[in-house]
Design a protein around this motif. Structure first.
Motif, PDB file in Angstrom:
ATOM      1  N   GLN B  27      45.043  78.045  47.609  1.00  0.00           N
ATOM      2  CA  GLN B  27      43.815  77.283  47.436  1.00  0.00           C
ATOM      3  C   GLN B  27      44.052  76.078  46.523  1.00  0.00           C
ATOM      4  O   GLN B  27      43.654  74.952  46.830  1.00  0.00           O
ATOM      5  CB  GLN B  27      42.730  78.209  46.846  1.00  0.00           C
ATOM      6  CG  GLN B  27      41.412  77.534  46.552  1.00  0.00           C
ATOM      7  CD  GLN B  27      40.565  77.391  47.804  1.00  0.00           C
ATOM      8  OE1 GLN B  27      40.657  78.210  48.699  1.00  0.00           O
ATOM      9  NE2 GLN B  27      39.764  76.352  47.867  1.00  0.00           N
ATOM     10  N   ILE B  44      39.485  79.643  51.426  1.00  0.00           N
ATOM     11  CA  ILE B  44      38.013  79.707  51.420  1.00  0.00           C
ATOM     12  C   ILE B  44      37.469  79.124  52.727  1.00  0.00           C
ATOM     13  O   ILE B  44      36.555  79.673  53.349  1.00  0.00           O
ATOM     14  CB  ILE B  44      37.451  78.945  50.197  1.00  0.00           C
ATOM     15  CG1 ILE B  44      37.804  79.738  48.936  1.00  0.00           C
ATOM     16  CG2 ILE B  44      35.955  78.755  50.309  1.00  0.00           C
ATOM     17  CD1 ILE B  44      37.374  79.085  47.653  1.00  0.00           C
ATOM     18  N   ARG B  45      38.076  78.021  53.160  1.00  0.00           N
ATOM     19  CA  ARG B  45      37.656  77.402  54.418  1.00  0.00           C
ATOM     20  C   ARG B  45      37.829  78.367  55.593  1.00  0.00           C
ATOM     21  O   ARG B  45      36.987  78.441  56.483  1.00  0.00           O
ATOM     22  CB  ARG B  45      38.508  76.148  54.617  1.00  0.00           C
ATOM     23  CG  ARG B  45      38.015  75.201  55.675  1.00  0.00           C
ATOM     24  CD  ARG B  45      36.684  74.609  55.269  1.00  0.00           C
ATOM     25  NE  ARG B  45      36.268  73.615  56.224  1.00  0.00           N
ATOM     26  CZ  ARG B  45      36.429  72.308  56.041  1.00  0.00           C
ATOM     27  NH1 ARG B  45      36.973  71.853  54.937  1.00  0.00           N
ATOM     28  NH2 ARG B  45      36.017  71.465  56.963  1.00  0.00           N
ATOM     29  N   LEU B  47      37.798  81.665  55.462  1.00  0.00           N
ATOM     30  CA  LEU B  47      36.764  82.700  55.390  1.00  0.00           C
ATOM     31  C   LEU B  47      35.423  82.159  55.867  1.00  0.00           C
ATOM     32  O   LEU B  47      34.680  82.846  56.569  1.00  0.00           O
ATOM     33  CB  LEU B  47      36.628  83.219  53.960  1.00  0.00           C
ATOM     34  CG  LEU B  47      37.729  84.189  53.517  1.00  0.00           C
ATOM     35  CD1 LEU B  47      37.499  84.609  52.084  1.00  0.00           C
ATOM     36  CD2 LEU B  47      37.761  85.400  54.429  1.00  0.00           C
ATOM     37  N   GLN B  48      35.185  80.922  55.497  1.00  0.00           N
ATOM     38  CA  GLN B  48      33.942  80.269  55.921  1.00  0.00           C
ATOM     39  C   GLN B  48      33.851  80.256  57.453  1.00  0.00           C
ATOM     40  O   GLN B  48      32.818  80.576  58.034  1.00  0.00           O
ATOM     41  CB  GLN B  48      33.968  78.846  55.407  1.00  0.00           C
ATOM     42  CG  GLN B  48      32.641  78.343  54.934  1.00  0.00           C
ATOM     43  CD  GLN B  48      32.816  76.960  54.336  1.00  0.00           C
ATOM     44  OE1 GLN B  48      33.820  76.285  54.584  1.00  0.00           O
ATOM     45  NE2 GLN B  48      31.863  76.525  53.564  1.00  0.00           N
ATOM     46  N   HIS B  49      34.981  79.903  58.101  1.00  0.00           N
ATOM     47  CA  HIS B  49      34.987  79.848  59.559  1.00  0.00           C
ATOM     48  C   HIS B  49      34.794  81.222  60.171  1.00  0.00           C
ATOM     49  O   HIS B  49      34.308  81.350  61.281  1.00  0.00           O
ATOM     50  CB  HIS B  49      36.295  79.224  60.052  1.00  0.00           C
ATOM     51  CG  HIS B  49      36.209  77.762  60.240  1.00  0.00           C
ATOM     52  ND1 HIS B  49      36.321  77.158  61.457  1.00  0.00           N
ATOM     53  CD2 HIS B  49      35.985  76.773  59.348  1.00  0.00           C
ATOM     54  CE1 HIS B  49      36.187  75.860  61.308  1.00  0.00           C
ATOM     55  NE2 HIS B  49      35.986  75.599  60.040  1.00  0.00           N
ATOM     56  N   PHE B  51      32.970  83.761  58.691  1.00  0.00           N
ATOM     57  CA  PHE B  51      31.651  84.346  58.460  1.00  0.00           C
ATOM     58  C   PHE B  51      30.499  83.369  58.686  1.00  0.00           C
ATOM     59  O   PHE B  51      29.452  83.753  59.172  1.00  0.00           O
ATOM     60  CB  PHE B  51      31.575  84.933  57.045  1.00  0.00           C
ATOM     61  CG  PHE B  51      32.485  86.113  56.881  1.00  0.00           C
ATOM     62  CD1 PHE B  51      32.213  87.312  57.535  1.00  0.00           C
ATOM     63  CD2 PHE B  51      33.631  86.018  56.123  1.00  0.00           C
ATOM     64  CE1 PHE B  51      33.047  88.401  57.404  1.00  0.00           C
ATOM     65  CE2 PHE B  51      34.477  87.105  55.983  1.00  0.00           C
ATOM     66  CZ  PHE B  51      34.200  88.293  56.628  1.00  0.00           C
ATOM     67  N   TYR B  52      30.665  82.103  58.297  1.00  0.00           N
ATOM     68  CA  TYR B  52      29.616  81.124  58.550  1.00  0.00           C
ATOM     69  C   TYR B  52      30.200  79.946  59.312  1.00  0.00           C
ATOM     70  O   TYR B  52      30.382  78.872  58.749  1.00  0.00           O
ATOM     71  CB  TYR B  52      28.996  80.624  57.228  1.00  0.00           C
ATOM     72  CG  TYR B  52      28.495  81.720  56.344  1.00  0.00           C
ATOM     73  CD1 TYR B  52      27.272  82.340  56.613  1.00  0.00           C
ATOM     74  CD2 TYR B  52      29.240  82.137  55.253  1.00  0.00           C
ATOM     75  CE1 TYR B  52      26.818  83.364  55.792  1.00  0.00           C
ATOM     76  CE2 TYR B  52      28.799  83.153  54.429  1.00  0.00           C
ATOM     77  CZ  TYR B  52      27.583  83.771  54.705  1.00  0.00           C
ATOM     78  OH  TYR B  52      27.135  84.765  53.911  1.00  0.00           O
ATOM     79  N   PRO B  53      30.567  80.154  60.581  1.00  0.00           N
ATOM     80  CA  PRO B  53      31.282  79.095  61.293  1.00  0.00           C
ATOM     81  C   PRO B  53      30.378  77.905  61.553  1.00  0.00           C
ATOM     82  O   PRO B  53      29.170  78.069  61.750  1.00  0.00           O
ATOM     83  CB  PRO B  53      31.687  79.767  62.609  1.00  0.00           C
ATOM     84  CG  PRO B  53      30.720  80.878  62.781  1.00  0.00           C
ATOM     85  CD  PRO B  53      30.274  81.310  61.430  1.00  0.00           C
ATOM     86  N   LYS B  58      31.780  78.116  66.811  1.00  0.00           N
ATOM     87  CA  LYS B  58      31.044  79.373  66.757  1.00  0.00           C
ATOM     88  C   LYS B  58      31.599  80.319  67.803  1.00  0.00           C
ATOM     89  O   LYS B  58      31.288  80.189  68.983  1.00  0.00           O
ATOM     90  CB  LYS B  58      29.559  79.113  66.987  1.00  0.00           C
ATOM     91  CG  LYS B  58      28.729  80.004  66.100  1.00  0.00           C
ATOM     92  CD  LYS B  58      27.283  79.630  66.091  1.00  0.00           C
ATOM     93  CE  LYS B  58      26.591  80.415  64.998  1.00  0.00           C
ATOM     94  NZ  LYS B  58      25.723  79.613  64.194  1.00  0.00           N
ATOM     95  N   THR B 226      40.126  78.147  62.289  1.00  0.00           N
ATOM     96  CA  THR B 226      39.913  79.272  63.205  1.00  0.00           C
ATOM     97  C   THR B 226      41.241  79.943  63.545  1.00  0.00           C
ATOM     98  O   THR B 226      41.324  81.166  63.639  1.00  0.00           O
ATOM     99  CB  THR B 226      39.234  78.769  64.493  1.00  0.00           C
ATOM    100  OG1 THR B 226      38.010  78.163  64.145  1.00  0.00           O
ATOM    101  CG2 THR B 226      38.986  79.906  65.461  1.00  0.00           C
TER     102      THR B 226
END
Lengths: 274, 261
Positions: B27, B44-45, B47-49, B51-53, B58, B226
């Protein structure tokens, strides 16, 4: 002198006869397998796009076909290049890095579990990522071949360098040997069987890496032929490629085995006695 | 039991710590050197993709993970059953040994992954060809390891048992199979990794779902986060299978565990 030469020759003949006696059954079974394949395809009139006979695969390789005209020498050369370069880079870097890692016990204790862990992951899955980073071409496929076959070589070499009998180490310490001497005279010769078994794994893995790289994206190579033949449902070129790939893999494996015999003849002498 | 959990935590804690440290360094490197997302995304990016893509990426993660997971599990179970069965057959009858061994050794040294497009021609795409690719890739190590284990019985022990007039079935059940268990589990561990590899390559070549498909799809859109998320999930599938085999090994061979302690 002459007599000696003759003796060596007759010993060589004897060895060859022994090898034939030992292996002829396996060769017969394998030949039988291919004959059975050839005849059952002809007998049951299996359509060629489902399963071509071995002879059709050979025909496509050597005689130009109107419906599937590939530039075989170019494709074979590309794949061989990737495969052999991948193997060489892995062998040099794998063995070299392993020696450097084992030089310090602390580094070894840190690196070995990490590498064993990475080795249990499906490394081939990063192939698309490497493609994204490097674009396509021979270099990408060499890198994929390298990544797939690197870890078995490093792990095997490190294990071999590390598995020295304690008594031997004690003796060496008692004789005041330097660390360099310890490596050159004890650790490296001792690790040779491990290194060669690692290189044998590497010889099959690096061809897998090269082919998968070509599957994913390339404009030449046997993997490319396989994929484009699959689109047109023409199976004989697929089998021709499989034959060449298998021969290349077996050839390199054989070279490694030969090098093993040349570099550590003592291991094979023991085998003969026992 | 409580002790077992304690030692497990004791063993796993440093590894977990190293892993976290690795993520933190990653990171920091990405943030400090301002590396572009499409080259190397930060954890972090990623994980973001997952859980909150963002809308453009999506994906139905459950569908893809489920597809790959099913392929891996089914092919793994198939290699385990077929591999051990054939190994027992080879060891049981010398005729089978002479017929099958050369072919198995021949196939083991071939790059079977190259057969994947052929399976596609034969079976169309979907679940079945991917399982077959995974099976082909992972099957031979299981057979070879199990057969080696079944054969590697001390001669003295066999002599003794022959002297006691044991039947062939008894020799297998009481001596050969228990003796081969460490070899079989080593083969199964290789198979677990190979099954994941086989399924992924099958999905690379042609599929409409699964993590291998998603990797290729994301690569086409240069959607690196992704791709990393896929790699992360794949590793988890592989490791979960590995862990399950390890637990099974401890269950089936309690004597080994005692020796460890």
């Amino acid at each position: 002198m002459k007599k000696n030469g003759q003796k060596a020759k007759s010993a060589w003949c004897k060895k060859a006869v022994e090898a034939i006696q030992k292996n002829y059954r396996s060769v017969l079974v394998i030949l039988g397998f291919f004959l059975l394949w050839e005849f059952s395809v002809v007998w049951f009139k299996v359509p060629e796009f489902v399963l071509p006979p071995p002879s059709a695969a050979l025909k496509h390789l050597f005689i130009k076909q109107a419906d599937a005209n590939y530039n075989w020498p170019l494709h074979i050369r590309t794949t061989l290049q990737e495969f052999i370069l991948g193997f060489c880079v892995t062998a040099v870097l794998g063995i070299g890095l392993a020696i450097i890692f084992v030089w310090s016990k602390k580094v070894k204790d840190m690196v070995l579990p990490l590498f064993t862990f990475i080795n249990s992951l499906p490394i081939i899955a990063i192939a698309p990522l490497i493609l994204l980073w490097m674009g396509y071409g021979i270099k990408t496929n060499i890198l994929i071949a390298f990544l797939v076959s690197f870890f078995p070589v490093v792990i095997n070499t490190m294990t071999g360098l590390d598995s020295i009998e304690d008594d031997l180490l004690d003796l060496i310490r008692y004789l005041n040997a330097s660390k360099l001497q310890l490596f050159i005279k004890i650790r490296i010769p001792n690790s040779l069987p491990y290194i060669f078994s690692g290189l044998k794994i590497c010889s099959t893995m690096s061809i897998v890496g090269a082919i998968v790289g070509e599957f994913i994206a390339s404009d030449r190579g046997l993997g490319y032929i396989i994929i484009s033949a699959q689109y047109t449902m023409s199976t004989p070129p697929i089998f021709s490629s499989l034959i060449v790939i298998s021969l290349a893999g077996a050839g390199l494996y054989w070279v490694v085995a030969l090098a093993e015999r040349l570099i550590m003849p003592w291991a094979f002498k023991k085998e003969q006695k026992g | 039991m409580g002790k077992g959990i304690k030692t497990f935590i004791k063993n796993a804690a440093p590894k977990a710590f190293n892993f976290l440290l690795f993520l933190v360094i990653w990171q920091l490197i990405v943030v400090v050197f301002k590396i572009k997302v499409f080259i190397l995304p930060s954890p972090i990016r990623v994980l973001q993709h997952l859980f909150y893509p963002p809308i453009a990426a999506k994906y139905n993660w459950w569908l893809h993970v489920g597809a790959t997971f099913m392929e891996v599990i089914v092919s793994f179970v198939a290699t385990a059953i077929a591999g051990i069965f054939i190994a027992v057959m080879i060891c049981w009858s010398p005729v089978m040994n002479q017929l099958l061994s050369p072919i198995i050794i021949l196939f083991n040294s071939l790059p079977k992954i190259a057969l994947a497009p052929l399976f596609l021609v034969w079976f169309g795409y979907g679940f079945l060809p991917n399982i077959l690719v995974a099976f082909m890739v992972a099957f031979f190590p299981v057979v070879i390891n199990s057969a080696a284990g079944l054969m590697a019985v001390e001669e003295d022990l066999l002599d003794l048992v022959n002297y006691l007039n044991a039947t062939k079935a008894q020799i297998f059940i009481k001596i050969r199979i228990p003796n081969s268990l460490p070899y079989i589990f080593a083969g199964l561990k290789i198979s677990a990794t190979m099954c994941v590899v086989g399924s992924i390559v099958g999905e690379f070549i042609a599929a409409d779902k699964g993590l291998g498909y998603l990797l290729r799809d994301a690569q086409a859109f240069i959607d690196t986060p992704t791709m990393f998320a896929c790699l992360f999930l794949l590793s988890i599938i592989g490791l979960a299978l590995f862990f399950a085999i390890g637990q099974l090994e401890r269950l089936v061979m309690p004597w080994n565990r005692r020796r460890e302690a």
